[in-house]
Structure formats: structure tokens, C-alpha cells
Scaffold this active site. Structure first.
Site, PDB file in Angstrom:
ATOM      1  CG  ASP A  73      -4.053   1.382  12.265  1.00  0.00           C
ATOM      2  OD1 ASP A  73      -4.874   2.311  12.370  1.00  0.00           O
ATOM      3  OD2 ASP A  73      -2.930   1.537  11.743  1.00  0.00           O
TER       4      ASP A  73
HETATM    5  C1  NOJ Z   1      -4.503   4.602  10.628  1.00  0.00           C
HETATM    6  C2  NOJ Z   1      -3.040   4.788  10.901  1.00  0.00           C
HETATM    7  O1  NOJ Z   1      -2.319   3.668  10.440  1.00  0.00           O
HETATM    8  C3  NOJ Z   1      -2.703   5.007  12.365  1.00  0.00           C
HETATM    9  O2  NOJ Z   1      -1.357   5.372  12.450  1.00  0.00           O
HETATM   10  C4  NOJ Z   1      -3.606   6.046  12.964  1.00  0.00           C
HETATM   11  O3  NOJ Z   1      -3.244   6.271  14.310  1.00  0.00           O
HETATM   12  C5  NOJ Z   1      -5.034   5.559  12.859  1.00  0.00           C
HETATM   13  N1  NOJ Z   1      -5.380   5.401  11.450  1.00  0.00           N
HETATM   14  C6  NOJ Z   1      -6.035   6.487  13.517  1.00  0.00           C
HETATM   15  O4  NOJ Z   1      -6.188   7.629  12.784  1.00  0.00           O
END
Ligand code: NOJ
Length: 728
Positions: free
Chosen positions: A262
Site C-alpha cells: 500500500d
Molecule cells: C491507500 C489505500 O489504502 C489503498 O486502498 C489505495 O488503493 C492506495 N492508497 C492507492 O491509492
């Protein structure tokens, strides 16, 4: 697709630094729209910018065509970039929030909406979406419940597989399809207190039985990527957990795709308190099985040193890069790096009539009717309607994920949609509560205006709810009530004694105790998307009947969170309707939710006969036996309109080695019946529905008594028992 030999050959030509860049995903652009990454200016590092493997959040056909062209010229081996972004419930045509899609209880609708989203995104140059979110959610305080399909492993599994199929179609190399990344592996939905980014503790019994199935379903549907959660699980951040990313994901679930961290989660291993520095964070996450680092650059900055010291092996790096290149190859990017990106196709597909039509249908299907006293709904032709409240004429119909690429100005408001319905064109007036952002008591003038309008009308439609910013990522709340000024408005309108239809816009289950008390009808609209206004008007005016069912329990009080139907029994259950000393529950409130999982009304009513079983005792010694018995019920439409019913099958394993949930959804069927019509609804009971994961043993079916419930929601009372002999 060029194949394995091509990839191996390419890999053999890459330097370690190039491999590290391939394993790095850069932001595509600054929040102000200025370009980064490949188009310079981010890490101030020419080499990384020119050789990064992928970009985050960078889309739009023209820009992607240009960025990819530059990259193909400048990258050392002319390896195409992957463009990844969050296409969560639509790209330009935005469907209802994922929780709303879950409320439709219709995997085929999800598949269709995901396929539309993939088509719109792919022509804008997107190759990968970070969806589905397969997290099981039980605590409405957590803002990200809006991104989940709810509290049930079975429904979530059907939905996560449907999302994956919709995005990927029959191959990610095919036109108008994109690759799907399932997230957040695992337990992010169980963070303590519903606080975002917090830690979760989940034992293997619950992990494998409740949290894992929706991820497994996506993997079995062919999902190409997976993202570990931000959270720690049992003390280890998922991003650094070899047990999760190797033993469970690869060895147990047989996942072979790309694992992407993430956003900045690799660096966050330092504040998580398991690493001293970013070099160690890189080593731990690569060792656990992370192939791509999103946004931060610890892989790029430290890999050479880590290989030198032996903290990371070359085989680990090559495995990761091979998986990334294979994904690019599967998409056909080595042959055509631009894939579907086309400004002309953007014009044709984005927000086209067909896509809007599906979004309208999805918005209508996602609505859940919770109360309908004196048939306040559907609205009648000759009624004068006062349309009042902050959402009456608002375009804030998209949650924050809808706003990644969707636009509020493309949304149709409820007021506009009412204007299109002959039924409401006459009496409909708008009163708008200023300043949705502020949670302050309504000012008396605004209430006076609302009352004036209500006075001239036969019925009130009150459109209230949470602000879209109050849910999704970083949207956790301590309070599940609506803002006090909205409740004050409702109470003031209630004094007019006109019937009130309250439409609630929300990203989570709310405490609706007061809303229900002062309203005749209550409809949950979630954040309904681009065509939200029309979808809602369709249901309120009776053009469509409401068919949605709650994918999460709605509590009576915030303090009940987490509350979910498939909990374990306690040694002291409360089987009454009120607080009982020394029984499970809270002082002063009725046990259980205000509205249970699976609940939802429509414009007619149904009755259920007793459950019947084709036999009372079966022998089962192997998982291969397909059908053990049939359970059925007769459903009758006892009302005066044709209607659709979602007939739900729940099973309880009465006694097991582990305490088993009080009941578990194992199937559902949607049927449409005319007034007075009856139909037998039968479910085949298979061993898979009865088995569960026993730690240290694996998937088992235990001998003993099982209970079968068939009914309209998770608190239905009709059941029959049967005995299973044997087991495995
Ligand atoms: C953080 C989020 O937790 C995740 O769900 C998302 O896909 C990513 N950022 C990318 O934007």
C-alpha cells in the site's frame, strides 16, 4: 504475449538498479496536477524516473500516450510502464459506493459495473485497478466500511469474485479490460476501535473462516495482484509478514501474481516499530513477498547494499521482477505499450448513455427501504411533495473514491430527477440546508423556511445524511448518529404531522433510532453515484420497487459497534427483547441491531411457510459429495403489488470443536412474485456449506446437528434441524 523466454532474456540484461526501479511505483502527478515520475520532478532522480515500473494515479488517454512514449524512449530496456489507479466503483460513470453495491445482493450487477468501469478506465490508459477491497467489516466506526461489501464472508466472496471477473473479463490482454488488485490482505477491517491504520488481532480460527474467504474467491477468480493492508496483524505489519504473504497467500491460496505494497507502507514499517531504518524495511518486505513498493523508494535506495550484505537474495529480486514483467506481458504491453488508451474512445465511452443507464439501475438496486408506515411510499401522482434537506439538490453523491476520476458536476441531483418524473413535477420544491460541512444546530430561519414549504405540501421527502468526507480512508468516527441540526430539522417537520420519507445518504451503518421514530418511511441511499438522483427518484415514485438488503447490521447505539449477525454464541445469551442482568448485552438497550443484516422491505409483503428438509439424517465422509439434502420453503406474496424477494439461507452448526457462529449465510435466491402468488424455493445443501477451517487440521466437516434457517433476513426464526454422521 511474448512468453517466458522473452521475460527471462530481458531479466538477464537488467542491472540491479534497473530491477530496483522496476519494483518501484511512483506517484504520477502532484495533487495540483503537475506531472511527476516519468515526466520529471519527483524523486529528483533521473534514473528512477526513467526506469520506474509503474505510476500511481496517472490517467487520461492523451497524457498516458505521451508519458508511455517518453518512457519507451528513455527507459534502459524499453519496458513499458504500468499505469495503476483506484477505480473503485466506476471510472467516470460512478456507481453507488461499494457498500451500496453490496446492498444490491447481486453479483452479476457488480460484474457488469466493474466491466463498465474497466472499459472506461482502459481507454484512459489505466492498466490496473486497486479493487476489489475484500475486507470483512464489522465496525461501522471504521470509515472504510464504505469500500467493502459488508460483514458477511459468503456475500463478500461472491462480490469480490464478481468485481475481479468484471475488470479482467476473459483476459487482461483483451481490449477494454484491466487487471484487478485485491486488497487489503488481511484484517484491515478488524482494526481496533475502528480507527484507521490501527492494529488487528485475529486468531487463525477467525482468520481462515471469516476474513480469508473473500480474498480466496478473488484469487480463484484469477485476480492478478494483491495489496497487503496498512495494519499489523497479531503484532506483525502485513507488509512485512512472511506468514501472510508466503505461507498463506502463496502456499495455501496458490496466488502467483504480483504483490504491491500500500502507499508508503514499506517505509511505515519504521514507525510501526519493527525496523530501525528504511533499508531494513525494504529487506523485510521483499523477504516477506512484496514485489512492488508504492510511492516510497526504500527498495530503490537500498537494494544494492542489501544484496551485498545478503539481507536480500538475488533470487528474491528476480522472482519479483519476473512477476512484474509477466504481468506486463499478459497485458500485451511489450507488443502494444499503449493498449486501449484512446482520446477518441474516451469520448465514446465515458458517461455514455448505456453506462449511465446501468449506473441508474445500480443506484436503484442499492437502496434499502427500512420502514414504510401507512404506505408512505411509493409517492402518488397527485401528491404535492416538499423536497427538503442538504441532499435535496446536491451533487455530493460521490464518495471520495468516486471523486478520484468522477466529477460531481456529472451527477444528477434528486431534485433534477424528480423534475423528470411526471408524478412529482408539480408539487416538488427544494429547500436546501446551507453548509453540509458544518455540524451545528440548524438555524431557526432555515427551519422556518422548511416548515413553510412543508405546509404547502402533502408529503415531505427529507434528504439528509453524512457528508461524503465523513467516511472512506481516514474517515473513522466515534459517533454513528447524524448531525444534530439534521435531527432537529426532522423533529420540526414531524410536528407538521405530514408523512415524512427520510432518505439517508451515508457511507456506513448509522444509528437511526430517532430517524425511524420521526419518519414514516426510511430509505438508505448510501452515496449513490452519478445517476444517484434518478435511481432514488425511480424507487420513491414506484417506477422501480426497492429491492436492496442491508450488507451490514445497523446498530441501536454507537456503543454496540462492532455488531454483526454471524457472531459466536455466548454462554449467557439474551433471548429476550430487553436488557437482562447477567446476560449478554448493554444496560438500558434492547439486544441486537435496530435493523439486522439482510433486512430490507419492498412495496409488497411476503410470508414464508415452515422450512422443510428432504431428510433428517445424512452420512458424509468426503467433501466430494455434492448434495446432501434439500431445504425448502414456500414464499407467498401477500400484498397487492408484484415484488421481488431475496430468500436467504442460513446454517448453524449447533456444536463443534470450536464454538460456531449463531448462523451463517450460505445462499440466497431472488424471486419475483405477483400478488397472491406462491413459489417453492429450494436450496441444495452441500458439504461445503457445512464445513469450516479448524486450526492445525484444515477444512473439516464435523458430525452433529445442523440448523437450517430460511427467511427474509438474519433474524428470521423459521428453522429445521438435521444430523450429519461421519464427517471428515
Ligand atoms: C491507500 C489505500 O489504502 C489503498 O486502498 C489505495 O488503493 C492506495 N492508497 C492507492 O491509492
Amino acid at each position: 504475449m511474448l512468453g517466458k523466454d522473452y521475460i527471462s532474456n530481458l531479466l538477464s540484461q537488467m542491472t540491479l538498479k534497473e530491477k530496483a526501479a522496476e519494483m518501484t511505483q511512483l506517484w504520477g502527478e502532484n495533487p495540483d496536477g503537475t506531472l511527476m515520475g516519468i515526466l520529471r520532478g519527483f524523486h529528483q532522480n533521473e534514473h528512477l524516473s526513467a526506469n520506474a515500473g509503474s505510476l500511481l494515479g496517472f490517467c487520461g488517454a492523451q497524457r498516458v500516450l505521451e508519458a508511455q512514449r517518453l518512457h519507451m524512449e528513455e527507459s534502459a530496456h524499453h519496458i513499458p510502464l504500468l499505469f495503476m489507479t483506484d477505480v473503485i466503483h466506476g471510472y467516470k460513470t460512478i456507481f453507488p459506493s461499494v457498500l451500496g453495491l453490496g446492498a444490491a445482493w447481486d453479483p452479476s450487477l457488480i460484474e457488469e459495473s466493474a466491466s463498465v468501469a474497466a472499459a472506461e478506465a482502459s481507454v484512459s490508459g489505466v492498466h490496473v485497478t486497486f479493487s476489489p477491497m475484500a475486507d470483512l467489516v464489522r465496525d461501522a466506526r471504521w470509515g472504510r466500511v464504505i469500500e467493502s461489501t459488508g460483514e458477511d464472508p459468503y456475500l463478500n466472496s461472491l462480490c469480490s469474485a464478481a468485481f475481479t471477473r468484471g475488470y479482467q473479463g476473459d483476459g487482461i490482454g483483451k481490449p477494454l479490460h484491466i487487471a484487478s488488485c485485491v486488497k487489503h490482505f488481511i484484517g484491515y477491517g478488524a482494526v481496533e476501535g475502528g480507527r484507521d491504520y490501527d492494529s488487528a488481532q485475529i486468531g487463525d480460527y477467525q482468520l481462515f473462516n471469516d476474513y480469508l474467504p473473500p480474498f480466496l474467491a478473488a484469487v480463484e477468480a484469477g485476480c492478478e495482484l494483491l495489496m497487503p493492508g496498512f495494519n499489523t496483524l497479531n503484532g506483525v505489519p502485513c507488509t512485512a509478514s512472511r506468514r501472510l504473504l508466503q505461507e498463506i497467500l502463496k502456499d495455501f491460496m496458490h496466488f502467483q501474481g504480483v504483490v504491491i505494497s500500500d502507499c508508503t507502507a514499506v517505509c511505515e514499517l519504521v514507525p510501526h516499530g519493527i525496523c530501525e531504518d528504511q533499508a531494513q524495511a525494504a529487506a523485510l518486505s521483499i523477504g516477506a513477498g512484496v514485489d512492488v513498493e508504492m510511492v516510497s523508494s526504500s527498495f530503490y535506495d537500498h537494494l544494492e547494499k542489501l544484496i551485498e550484505t545478503g539481507a536480500v537474495s538475488m533470487a528474491q529480486v528476480d522472482g519479483a521482477v519476473e512477476r512484474i514483467l509477466t504481468l506486463k506481458d499478459k497485458m500485451g504491453l511489450f507488443e502494444n505499450p499503449y493498449k486501449d488508451a484512446s482520446p477518441q474512445k474516451e469520448q465514446e465511452l465515458h458517461l455514455c448513455g448505456k453506462h449511465r443507464q446501468l449506473a441508474r439501475k445500480a443506484a436503484a438496486q442499492s437502496l434499502v427501504l427500512l420502514q414504510n408506515q401507512n404506505q408512505a411510499l411509493p409517492l402518488q401522482n397527485n401528491e404535492r411533495i416538499a423536497l427538503i434537506g442538504p441532499y435535496a439538490d446536491s451533487r455530493k453523491l460521490l464518495d471520495i473514491w468516486g471523486l478520484v476520476n468522477g466529477k460531481e458536476e456529472d451527477c444528477v441531483t434528486l431534485y433534477e430527477a424528480f423534475g423528470e418524473h411526471a408524478a412529482c413535477a408539480q408539487g416538488c420544491r427544494l429547500w436546501n440546508l446551507r453548509n453540509l460541512e458544518e455540524e451545528r444546530p440548524s438555524d431557526a430561519d432555515l427551519i422556518a423556511q422548511a416548515l413553510e414549504l412543508a405546509d404547502k405540501s402533502d408529503k415531505i421527502v427529507l434528504a439528509i445524511g453524512e457528508h461524503p468526507d465523513m467516511s472512506a480512508e481516514a474517515g473513522s468516527r466515534t459517533d454513528l448518529e447524524l448531525p444534530a441540526n439534521q435531527i432537529a430539522l426532522l423533529k420540526a417537520l414531524h410536528d407538521t404531522q405530514k408523512p415524512i420519507v427520510t432518505v439517508v445518504f451515508t457511507g456506513r451503518p448509522l444509528v437511526l433510532t430517532e430517524i425511524a421514530r420521526y419518519s414514516s418511511a426510511v430509505v438508505i441511499a448510501w452515496f449513490p453515484g452519478t445517476e444517484g438522483g434518478r435511481g432514488i427518484a425511480d424507487v420513491l415514485t414506484g417506477r422501480c420497487a426497492p429491492t436492496g438488503r442491508l450488507p451490514m447490521s445497523f446498530p441501536r447505539a454507537t456503543g454496540q459497534a462492532p455488531i454483526y449477525y454471524n457472531h459466536l454464541p455466548t454462554g449467557r445469551p439474551n433471548t429476550t427483547n430487553s436488557y437482562q442482568p447477567f446476560a449478554n448485552g448493554y444496560i438500558g438497550i434492547e439486544p441486537g441491531p435496530l435493523y439486522p443484516f439482510g433486512f430490507g422491505l419492498t412495496y409488497t409483503e411476503f410470508s414464508y411457510s415452515e422450512v422443510t428438509l428432504s431428510c433428517r439424517s445424512v452420512t458424509c465422509t468426503a467433501p466430494s459429495e455434492q448434495k446432501l439434502l434439500t431445504a425448502s420453503t414456500v414464499v407467498t406474496n401477500t400484498g397487492s403489488r408484484t415484488g421481488e424477494e431475496t430468500v436467504q439461507l442460513y446454517i448453524q452448526d449447533v456444536a463443534g470443536t470450536y464454538s460456531r457462529p449463531v448462523r451463517m449465510l450460505k445462499g440466497f435466491q431472488k424471486i419475483t412474485l405477483g400478488p397472491g402468488e406462491s413459489r417453492t424455493v429450494a436450496f441444495s445443501i452441500s458439504p461445503r456449506m457445512l464445513e469450516y477451517y479448524i486450526p492445525q487440521k484444515g477444512i473439516s466437516l464435523e458430525e452433529g446437528t445442523f440448523r437450517i434457517y430460511i427467511g427474509p433476513h438474519a433474524e428470521s426464526t423459521q428453522y429445521q434441524e438435521f444430523l450429519v454422521k461421519g464427517g471428515y
